[in-house]
Design a protein around this motif. Structure first.
Motif, PDB file in Angstrom:
ATOM      1  N   LEU A  59       0.771  -1.191   0.134  1.00 14.36           N
ATOM      2  CA  LEU A  59      -0.088   0.090  -0.095  1.00 14.36           C
ATOM      3  C   LEU A  59       0.909   1.225   0.144  1.00 14.36           C
ATOM      4  N   ALA A  60       2.063   1.283   0.702  1.00 12.71           N
ATOM      5  CA  ALA A  60       3.278   2.269   0.748  1.00 12.71           C
ATOM      6  C   ALA A  60       3.496   2.531  -0.679  1.00 12.71           C
ATOM      7  N   LYS A  61       3.800   1.518  -1.328  1.00 13.76           N
ATOM      8  CA  LYS A  61       4.183   1.663  -2.761  1.00 13.76           C
ATOM      9  C   LYS A  61       3.253   2.189  -3.545  1.00 13.76           C
ATOM     10  N   ALA A  62       1.915   1.749  -3.508  1.00 10.28           N
ATOM     11  CA  ALA A  62       0.872   2.449  -4.302  1.00 10.28           C
ATOM     12  C   ALA A  62       0.527   3.791  -3.993  1.00 10.28           C
ATOM     13  N   LEU A  63       0.619   4.222  -2.579  1.00 10.32           N
ATOM     14  CA  LEU A  63       0.541   5.656  -2.393  1.00 10.32           C
ATOM     15  C   LEU A  63       1.456   6.586  -3.020  1.00 10.32           C
ATOM     16  N   MET A  64       2.836   6.226  -3.104  1.00  9.09           N
ATOM     17  CA  MET A  64       3.827   6.870  -3.968  1.00  9.09           C
ATOM     18  C   MET A  64       3.567   6.835  -5.506  1.00  9.09           C
ATOM     19  N   MET A  65       3.454   5.666  -6.034  1.00 13.11           N
ATOM     20  CA  MET A  65       3.363   5.448  -7.259  1.00 13.11           C
ATOM     21  C   MET A  65       2.072   5.948  -7.906  1.00 13.11           C
ATOM     22  N   ASN A  66       1.012   6.104  -7.390  1.00 14.24           N
ATOM     23  CA  ASN A  66      -0.255   6.490  -7.872  1.00 14.24           C
ATOM     24  C   ASN A  66      -0.313   7.993  -7.648  1.00 14.24           C
ATOM     25  N   SER A  67       0.451   8.703  -6.961  1.00 17.51           N
ATOM     26  CA  SER A  67       0.582  10.115  -6.951  1.00 17.51           C
ATOM     27  C   SER A  67       1.244  10.854  -8.044  1.00 17.51           C
ATOM     28  N   ARG A  68       0.777  11.999  -8.379  1.00 15.66           N
ATOM     29  CA  ARG A  68       1.099  12.797  -9.614  1.00 15.66           C
ATOM     30  C   ARG A  68       2.408  13.478  -9.493  1.00 15.66           C
ATOM     31  N   SER A  69       2.830  13.455  -8.103  1.00 16.94           N
ATOM     32  CA  SER A  69       3.979  13.992  -7.722  1.00 16.94           C
ATOM     33  C   SER A  69       4.548  13.778  -6.542  1.00 16.94           C
ATOM     34  N   ASN A  70       5.874  14.197  -6.192  1.00 16.68           N
ATOM     35  CA  ASN A  70       6.426  13.630  -4.614  1.00 16.68           C
ATOM     36  C   ASN A  70       5.667  14.611  -3.724  1.00 16.68           C
ATOM     37  N   SER A  71       5.468  15.964  -3.954  1.00 17.85           N
ATOM     38  CA  SER A  71       4.757  16.701  -3.029  1.00 17.85           C
ATOM     39  C   SER A  71       3.262  16.138  -2.570  1.00 17.85           C
ATOM     40  N   ARG A  72       2.609  15.578  -3.740  1.00 20.03           N
ATOM     41  CA  ARG A  72       1.193  14.999  -3.390  1.00 20.03           C
ATOM     42  C   ARG A  72       1.299  13.794  -2.518  1.00 20.03           C
ATOM     43  N   THR A  73       2.575  12.962  -2.699  1.00 21.07           N
ATOM     44  CA  THR A  73       2.526  11.732  -1.865  1.00 21.07           C
ATOM     45  C   THR A  73       2.819  12.231  -0.474  1.00 21.07           C
ATOM     46  N   LYS A  74       3.783  13.406  -0.122  1.00 21.27           N
ATOM     47  CA  LYS A  74       4.017  13.810   1.048  1.00 21.27           C
ATOM     48  C   LYS A  74       2.815  14.274   1.590  1.00 21.27           C
ATOM     49  N   ASP A  75       1.754  15.223   0.907  1.00 21.83           N
ATOM     50  CA  ASP A  75       0.638  15.603   1.516  1.00 21.83           C
ATOM     51  C   ASP A  75      -0.355  14.673   1.912  1.00 21.83           C
ATOM     52  N   ALA A  76      -0.380  13.576   1.187  1.00 22.70           N
ATOM     53  CA  ALA A  76      -1.110  12.306   1.476  1.00 22.70           C
ATOM     54  C   ALA A  76      -0.634  11.634   2.816  1.00 22.70           C
ATOM     55  N   ALA A  77       0.488  11.397   2.783  1.00 24.45           N
ATOM     56  CA  ALA A  77       1.205  10.871   4.118  1.00 24.45           C
ATOM     57  C   ALA A  77       0.846  11.711   5.244  1.00 24.45           C
ATOM     58  N   VAL A  78       1.020  13.011   5.181  1.00 22.70           N
ATOM     59  CA  VAL A  78       0.743  13.946   6.563  1.00 22.70           C
ATOM     60  C   VAL A  78      -0.797  13.895   6.704  1.00 22.70           C
ATOM     61  N   ARG A  79      -1.751  13.870   5.763  1.00 17.12           N
ATOM     62  CA  ARG A  79      -3.153  13.512   6.064  1.00 17.12           C
ATOM     63  C   ARG A  79      -3.386  12.234   6.904  1.00 17.12           C
ATOM     64  N   ILE A  80      -2.656  11.170   6.642  1.00 18.85           N
ATOM     65  CA  ILE A  80      -2.847   9.791   7.211  1.00 18.85           C
ATOM     66  C   ILE A  80      -2.393   9.910   8.664  1.00 18.85           C
ATOM     67  N   LEU A  81      -1.203  10.816   8.781  1.00 20.32           N
ATOM     68  CA  LEU A  81      -0.783  10.954  10.252  1.00 20.32           C
ATOM     69  C   LEU A  81      -1.759  11.683  11.336  1.00 20.32           C
ATOM     70  N   LYS A  82      -2.245  12.822  10.426  1.00 21.14           N
ATOM     71  CA  LYS A  82      -3.075  13.584  11.460  1.00 21.14           C
ATOM     72  C   LYS A  82      -4.334  12.684  11.589  1.00 21.14           C
ATOM     73  N   SER A  83      -5.003  11.838  10.688  1.00 20.46           N
ATOM     74  CA  SER A  83      -5.988  11.285  10.939  1.00 20.46           C
ATOM     75  C   SER A  83      -5.949  10.215  12.070  1.00 20.46           C
ATOM     76  N   LEU A  84      -4.687   9.958  12.554  1.00 19.11           N
ATOM     77  CA  LEU A  84      -4.365   8.755  13.672  1.00 19.11           C
ATOM     78  C   LEU A  84      -4.800   9.726  15.113  1.00 19.11           C
ATOM     79  N   PHE A  85      -4.689  10.992  15.198  1.00 23.78           N
ATOM     80  CA  PHE A  85      -5.176  11.660  16.370  1.00 23.78           C
ATOM     81  C   PHE A  85      -6.329  12.219  16.433  1.00 23.78           C
ATOM     82  N   ARG A  86      -6.818  12.514  17.571  1.00 23.83           N
ATOM     83  CA  ARG A  86      -7.937  13.284  17.855  1.00 23.83           C
ATOM     84  C   ARG A  86      -7.751  14.813  17.408  1.00 23.83           C
ATOM     85  N   PRO A  87      -8.570  15.337  16.667  1.00 21.39           N
ATOM     86  CA  PRO A  87      -8.579  16.554  16.082  1.00 21.39           C
ATOM     87  C   PRO A  87      -8.063  17.613  17.014  1.00 21.39           C
ATOM     88  N   PHE A  88      -8.293  17.796  18.164  1.00 25.55           N
ATOM     89  CA  PHE A  88      -8.155  18.876  19.277  1.00 25.55           C
ATOM     90  C   PHE A  88      -6.752  18.799  19.763  1.00 25.55           C
TER      91      PHE A  88
END
Length: 272
Positions: free
Chosen positions: A95-124
């Motif tokens: 899945l990690a390989k797919a996250l990278m290879m499916n993105s149009r750019s490295n910056s989009r891969t990074k943004d997607a990974a940051v979203r995943i990290l943020k989703s692991l925590f309660r918003p506040f």
């Protein structure tokens, strides 16, 4: 110092020992053998090999590790749009390989990974930490706390890790470092691009932007170790040695690319 609110939010009992980066969390259902006596040289220099360490650092999973990997994998599946048929850690790497290879750019891969990290925590929780904890004692308290929580919650992904002392920009030192003895995520993905774009860059951004804690990660592509330095700002991209690393000669992505385009230059990772 203990990070009570964060520990409670993650439901991590104090006796649980885990470690390293937040974008990871659990080992496979069966042990993965160490790639022993195998040359892991870089394309540009065949004399460089992975340093032999005798035996792979042995991390024994805790009772929460399966919960951690399932939680992280579910977030990854939502981002990628499909799930791997492979179980455990193998499926996570696919899945990690797919996250990278499916993105149009490295910056989009990074943004997607940051979203995943943020989703692991309660918003506040992240905002409160950034406002209330990060400013204390010039950021040292927050840096020490996240180093300990990283070791408590991420060894399932990274392997055996320990808190260590690092030098800070003000000339002092404190126990705000995390040393990963042999990163399982890098070893199993065998890809510089996956390490850089789904781990190093997004993790550095996550801690600085979402929690107010500067972080630089220094992966070693020769022996698969990695040094986290909380409280230290990363260098500019043009001065970051990790971003200039070429593909490993065992990189599956580079090998596929090489098969398709025989004349392609694989000196630099196609996604790094």
């Amino acid at each position: 110092m203990k990070m009570k609110p964060l520990a409670q939010a993650l439901h991590v009992p104090p006796q649980t020992i885990v470690s390293s980066c937040p974008i990871y969390l659990l080992p496979p259902s069966h042990s993965i053998s160490l790639l022993q006596n195998r040359r892991i040289s870089r394309i540009f220099c065949s004399s460089k090999t992975i340093e032999e360490k005798g035996s792979k650092p042995d991390y024994k999973p805790g009772i929460l590790d399966h919960f951690f990997i399932n939680s992280f994998r579910n977030k990854l599946v939502k981002e990628v749009g499909w799930d791997s048929a492979k179980p455990g850690y193998d499926g996570l790497i696919e899945l990690a390989k797919a996250l990278m290879m499916n993105s149009r750019s490295n910056s989009r891969t990074k943004d997607a990974a940051v979203r995943i990290l943020k989703s692991l925590f309660r918003p506040f929780l992240l905002e409160l930490y950034k406002i209330l904890i990060a400013p204390i004692d010039g950021g040292k308290v927050a840096a020490v706390m996240v180093a300990r929580v990283t070791v408590l919650t991420c060894q399932w992904l990274m392997g055996t890790s320990n808190v260590n002392s690092v030098d800070l920009p003000d000339g002092t030192s404190c126990n705000s470092g995390v040393f990963v003895e042999r990163c399982k995520y890098l070893e199993e993905s065998k890809c510089v691009g996956i390490c850089i774009n789904t781990c190093k860059l997004p993790t550095q951004s996550f801690f600085k932007d979402c929690m107010g804690v500067p972080l630089v990660m220094e992966p070693n592509f020769s022996d698969y170790s990695c040094q986290f330095k909380f409280g230290v700002f990363p260098p500019l991209p043009e001065n970051d040695a990790a971003l200039k690393e070429p593909c490993l000669d065992i990189c599956p992505i580079a090998n596929k690319r090489r098969e398709i385009q025989r004349n392609v230059d694989v000196m630099k990772c196609p996604k790094a």
